[in-house]
Design a protein around this motif. Structure first.
Motif, short mmCIF file in Angstrom:
data_model
loop_
_atom_site.label_atom_id
_atom_site.label_comp_id
_atom_site.label_asym_id
_atom_site.label_seq_id
_atom_site.Cartn_x
_atom_site.Cartn_y
_atom_site.Cartn_z
N TRP A 68 29.42 -2.35 51.70
CA TRP A 68 28.98 -3.72 51.99
C TRP A 68 27.60 -3.99 51.40
O TRP A 68 26.77 -3.10 51.32
CB TRP A 68 28.89 -3.93 53.51
CG TRP A 68 30.18 -3.81 54.25
CD1 TRP A 68 30.60 -2.75 55.00
CD2 TRP A 68 31.24 -4.77 54.32
NE1 TRP A 68 31.83 -3.00 55.54
CE2 TRP A 68 32.26 -4.23 55.13
CE3 TRP A 68 31.42 -6.04 53.76
CZ2 TRP A 68 33.44 -4.91 55.42
CZ3 TRP A 68 32.60 -6.71 54.04
CH2 TRP A 68 33.59 -6.16 54.86
N SER A 69 27.35 -5.24 51.03
CA SER A 69 26.01 -5.65 50.59
C SER A 69 25.84 -7.14 50.85
O SER A 69 26.82 -7.87 51.01
CB SER A 69 25.81 -5.34 49.10
OG SER A 69 26.73 -6.08 48.31
N VAL A 70 24.57 -7.59 50.92
CA VAL A 70 24.26 -9.01 51.09
C VAL A 70 23.26 -9.41 50.02
O VAL A 70 22.46 -8.61 49.56
CB VAL A 70 23.69 -9.31 52.49
CG1 VAL A 70 24.74 -9.05 53.56
CG2 VAL A 70 22.45 -8.48 52.78
N THR B 291 25.45 -14.52 51.30
CA THR B 291 26.73 -14.13 50.71
C THR B 291 26.93 -12.63 50.91
O THR B 291 26.06 -11.83 50.58
CB THR B 291 26.77 -14.45 49.20
OG1 THR B 291 26.65 -15.87 49.03
CG2 THR B 291 28.09 -14.00 48.58
N VAL B 292 28.09 -12.29 51.48
CA VAL B 292 28.44 -10.89 51.75
C VAL B 292 29.43 -10.43 50.68
O VAL B 292 30.39 -11.14 50.37
CB VAL B 292 29.05 -10.73 53.15
CG1 VAL B 292 29.39 -9.27 53.42
CG2 VAL B 292 28.11 -11.26 54.20
N THR B 293 29.20 -9.24 50.14
CA THR B 293 30.08 -8.68 49.12
C THR B 293 30.61 -7.32 49.58
O THR B 293 29.86 -6.49 50.09
CB THR B 293 29.34 -8.49 47.78
OG1 THR B 293 28.86 -9.77 47.35
CG2 THR B 293 30.27 -7.93 46.71
N LYS C 135 37.24 -1.33 39.83
CA LYS C 135 36.68 -1.70 41.12
C LYS C 135 37.36 -2.95 41.64
O LYS C 135 37.92 -3.75 40.88
CB LYS C 135 35.18 -1.91 41.04
CG LYS C 135 34.74 -3.11 40.22
CD LYS C 135 33.25 -3.40 40.37
CE LYS C 135 32.38 -2.24 39.99
NZ LYS C 135 30.93 -2.57 40.07
N ALA C 136 37.33 -3.10 42.96
CA ALA C 136 37.80 -4.31 43.62
C ALA C 136 36.62 -4.92 44.38
O ALA C 136 35.84 -4.20 45.00
CB ALA C 136 38.94 -3.99 44.58
N VAL C 137 36.50 -6.25 44.31
CA VAL C 137 35.34 -6.93 44.91
C VAL C 137 35.82 -8.15 45.67
O VAL C 137 36.70 -8.89 45.21
CB VAL C 137 34.32 -7.36 43.83
CG1 VAL C 137 33.15 -8.10 44.47
CG2 VAL C 137 33.81 -6.15 43.05
N GLY C 138 35.26 -8.38 46.86
CA GLY C 138 35.52 -9.57 47.64
C GLY C 138 34.21 -10.14 48.17
O GLY C 138 33.28 -9.39 48.46
N THR C 139 34.12 -11.46 48.30
CA THR C 139 32.89 -12.09 48.81
C THR C 139 33.24 -13.16 49.85
O THR C 139 34.34 -13.72 49.84
CB THR C 139 32.07 -12.75 47.68
OG1 THR C 139 32.85 -13.79 47.08
CG2 THR C 139 31.67 -11.74 46.63
N THR C 140 32.28 -13.44 50.71
CA THR C 140 32.37 -14.53 51.66
C THR C 140 30.96 -14.96 52.02
O THR C 140 30.00 -14.22 51.76
CB THR C 140 33.15 -14.13 52.93
OG1 THR C 140 33.40 -15.28 53.73
CG2 THR C 140 32.38 -13.10 53.75
N SER C 141 30.82 -16.14 52.60
CA SER C 141 29.49 -16.67 52.92
C SER C 141 29.42 -17.05 54.40
O SER C 141 30.40 -17.49 54.99
CB SER C 141 29.16 -17.90 52.06
OG SER C 141 29.07 -17.53 50.70
N VAL C 142 28.21 -16.88 54.98
CA VAL C 142 27.96 -17.22 56.38
C VAL C 142 26.64 -18.00 56.43
O VAL C 142 25.68 -17.64 55.74
CB VAL C 142 27.87 -15.96 57.26
CG1 VAL C 142 27.50 -16.33 58.69
CG2 VAL C 142 29.19 -15.19 57.24
N ILE C 143 26.60 -19.06 57.24
CA ILE C 143 25.40 -19.87 57.39
C ILE C 143 24.53 -19.27 58.49
O ILE C 143 25.03 -18.90 59.56
CB ILE C 143 25.76 -21.32 57.73
CG1 ILE C 143 26.64 -21.93 56.63
CG2 ILE C 143 24.49 -22.17 57.92
CD1 ILE C 143 27.19 -23.31 56.99
N ILE C 144 23.24 -19.16 58.23
CA ILE C 144 22.26 -18.68 59.21
C ILE C 144 21.36 -19.86 59.59
O ILE C 144 20.80 -20.53 58.71
CB ILE C 144 21.40 -17.53 58.66
CG1 ILE C 144 22.29 -16.44 58.02
CG2 ILE C 144 20.52 -16.96 59.75
CD1 ILE C 144 23.23 -15.76 58.99
#
Length: 646
Positions: free
Chosen positions: A207-209, A236-238, A248-257
């Motif tokens: 995981w990374s941000v 954005t979380v990856t 490699k396989a990569v997925g992302t999503t976003s969260v509001i803070i």
């Protein structure tokens, strides 16, 4: 050749450090193991009303299916909650079965059986099932009260003989809005869950941000936690899986803070709306069976510290409308206080203060054409970026402000240009008129980071333009730093309130000096009978830490060489001499510092001189001779020479 001499004291302590490697696991949707008898029946999912868990259970189950290869290290993680508020202590126990649930046994404490997250090193091809038990024990005035026990779903660890590569990753999460304040009423964390194709992949997920200042993510559980310092934005979380074949396989999503509210923008006379965001905004939906709560709204008029209750007749609305806002209300602050009762206990959450922005209906529309030029020095400068600016440079700021509005006029406007502290003003022109000092203001402390030049009574009618030229001499640059300057124009006229900003200009300042800081070197505690041995420095003086921290702020970089020599023998407090000397090692070869100076680093012409640091096998090391050393603390001194080419 010019020389600069430094004296350094060396002392002795020995430190050893170690590390641990964690495997990162993603979370899939729950998979039922219908045919596998559990140790105990898994607990029902918990229920929550805002921050109150009305029932306990697991908000994050252990990963139901894990595929891996023999000898791999992995982590089984989960998260449970207890109902109600108060202080509770959690007691964990893991169980396992290697015969499809026919028999279960405790995971021994030495293998982490009593820990929150279970670290497993796989052994042998086959499947092992795991289940976690948690007991929440309430502490009342230092004594143990009642307890709550919850059992997780099963987690199957399948050890197979060959690697299976991941092709794609899909990410989802429970909350798309996290709160940046600490409170039990609102979520400030959420689990990021991954759906990986195929489900029997065997490699680790990492995981990374992109914005660690907004939120951080737990690499073992995938739990994203918002900052609790009030910082807002989108993170954005990856998720990344690096397959052994190099793909490699990569997925992302976003969260509001955020803090629960956002600033609102409107024009004079047009209604503005503030609405609670995230779970607070859904309070009516989640409160069908609960009614003991209230929402109170407050306003702080701009320029005051007053806290005025608004909408006092309604105590449960998750929004508020601001009718007939005026320009004088620009800058008013609004916030909400949410209060919830649970039995005899009460909890409150206070949102952030959101600002109301109100513009006049007929506003000017000022466009900036600002640029900056260094008449003294030019190295890859452009109209909005200056490089290697230093004391004595002559800078020219030019701006053509244009009012492109068809109707709105800028009347009684003020033009503001932030500049570096204590710069000297050479001249200021508005159009073709040179201003006298009484026609502008110089503000020494403008925004805590810079000074500013202010020019008042700037009018700009529709379709009109004004030319502004400011020339300054740079002064008082004491460190390498980057400053930004952004001109602004605003008007305080009641019927013509307006403000706007120009392009950001970046000025990279340098001291035109070479600054260096030499660190003390320490060899730790040495056995007095260590003979013919090479002693390494302590961890604190090995990479990634530097022996010499260098900040090369020279604008013109000449060649520099760094030499070091041992000034005297190592001597303790009793006057005994250490039977040893310093050597400079480089890739297995060495030279004795007690005999002559040693070149340890250098830079070429037009090259930045880098900081100096070594790993434990290179650089300055201590060689012990054949004789035994008397007890004591030994010190010596080094001569550091910086030789500059002319």
């Amino acid at each position: 050749m010019r020389r600069v001499l430094f004296v350094l004291v060396i002392m002795a302590i020995f430190v050893i450090t170690g590390g641990i490697i964690n495997r990162n696991l993603e979370v899939h949707a729950a998979v039922a193991h219908e045919n596998i008898p559990p140790m105990e029946k898994p607990s029902d999912p918990p229920k929550r009303f805002l921050g109150i868990w009305t029932t306990g259970g697991y908000t994050q189950q252990p990963m139901p299916e894990i595929y891996t290869t023999e000898g791999h290290k992995l982590v089984l993680s989960s998260k449970s909650v207890r109902s109600g508020w108060g202080m509770y202590n959690a007691k964990y126990r893991w169980y396992k079965s290697t015969d499809e649930g026919k028999t279960w046994s405790e995971v021994e404490n030495k293998d982490g059986g009593a820990t929150k997250n279970l670290h497993v090193t796989t052994q042998g091809v086959g499947t092992t099932y795991y289940q976690r038990r948690v007991e929440w024990i309430r502490a009342i005035f230092g004594f143990l009260g009642g307890s709550q026990v919850y059992w997780s779903e099963l987690s199957a660890v399948h050890v197979i003989s060959n690697d299976i590569h991941a092709r794609s990753i899909g990410l989802y999460h429970d909350y798309d809005y996290l709160y940046n304040g600490e409170s039990e009423l609102v979520p400030n964390s959420t689990f990021i869950r991954a759906e990986v194709d195929p489900v029997d992949y065997t490699e680790d997920l990492v995981w990374s941000v992109d914005r660690p200042d907004l939120a951080t993510i737990d690499n073992e559980s995938g739990e994203l936690s918002a900052n609790l310092k009030g910082k807002s934005g989108i993170v954005t979380v990856t998720a990344t899986i690096n397959n052994v074949d190099g793909t490699k396989a990569v997925g992302t999503t976003s969260v509001i803070i955020g803090g629960g509210l956002e600033d609102q923008y409107t024009k004079s006379g047009i209604v503005a709306n503030f609405t609670l965001l995230g779970s607070l905004g859904k309070i009516e939906e989640t409160n069908k069976d609960q009614s003991d709560y209230k929402i109170e709204w407050f306003k702080q008029p701009v320029g005051t510290t007053k806290q005025i209750p608004v909408n006092t007749n309604e105590k449960k609305l998750p929004f508020i409308d601001v009718y007939e806002p005026k320009v004088k209300n620009d800058g008013d602050l609004f916030w909400a206080v949410i209060t919830i009762k649970n039995g005899n206990e009460t909890q409150k959450y206070v949102t952030n203060k959101a600002k109301l922005h109100v513009e006049p209906v007929d506003s000017p529309d000022i466009q900036f054409n600002n640029e900056v030029t260094n008449l003294t020095f030019d190295e890859n400068n452009i109209d909005t970026v200056l490089n290697k600016v230093t004391n004595g440079d002559e800078l020219v700021y030019k701006d053509k402000i244009v009012n492109v509005s068809d109707e709105g006029a800028l009347l009684g406007g003020r033009y503001v240009l932030p500049i570096h502290h204590r710069n000297k003003i050479k001249s200021i022109f508005v159009d073709d008129l040179k201003l006298t000092p009484d026609q502008y203001k110089f503000v020494e402390e403008y925004d805590g980071n810079s000074s500013a030049i202010m020019i008042d009574n700037i009018d700009c009618l529709p379709k009109q333009s004004r030319d502004i030229t400011i020339t300054t001499i740079v002064d008082d640059v004491s460190q390498n730093e980057t400053r930004v300057a952004r001109p602004m124009v605003f008007s305080g006229e009641e019927d013509h309130l307006y403000s706007n900003e120009g392009r950001i200009m970046t000025l990279n300042y340098v001291t035109n000096e070479l600054n260096k800081k030499v660190r003390n070197i320490d060899f730790g505690v040495i056995n007095s009978y260590a003979k013919d041995q090479v002693i390494s420095r302590t961890t604190e003086t090995n990479m990634p830490n530097n022996i010499i921290d260098i900040e090369d702020g020279r604008r013109v970089k000449k060649q520099v060489e760094i030499y070091v020599s041992q000034k005297s023998d190592f001597v303790n407090e009793s006057g005994d001499t250490l039977p040893g000397c310093l050597r400079f090692y480089e890739n297995g070869k060495y030279s004795d510092l007690s005999k002559n100076g040693q070149l340890i680093a250098a830079s070429k012409e037009n090259e930045t001189l880098s900081s100096v640091g070594w790993d434990e096998n290179n650089g300055l090391l201590l060689h012990m001779h054949e004789d035994a050393a008397a007890a004591g603390q030994y010190k010596s001194a080094l001569d550091w020479e910086f030789r500059y080419s002319l």
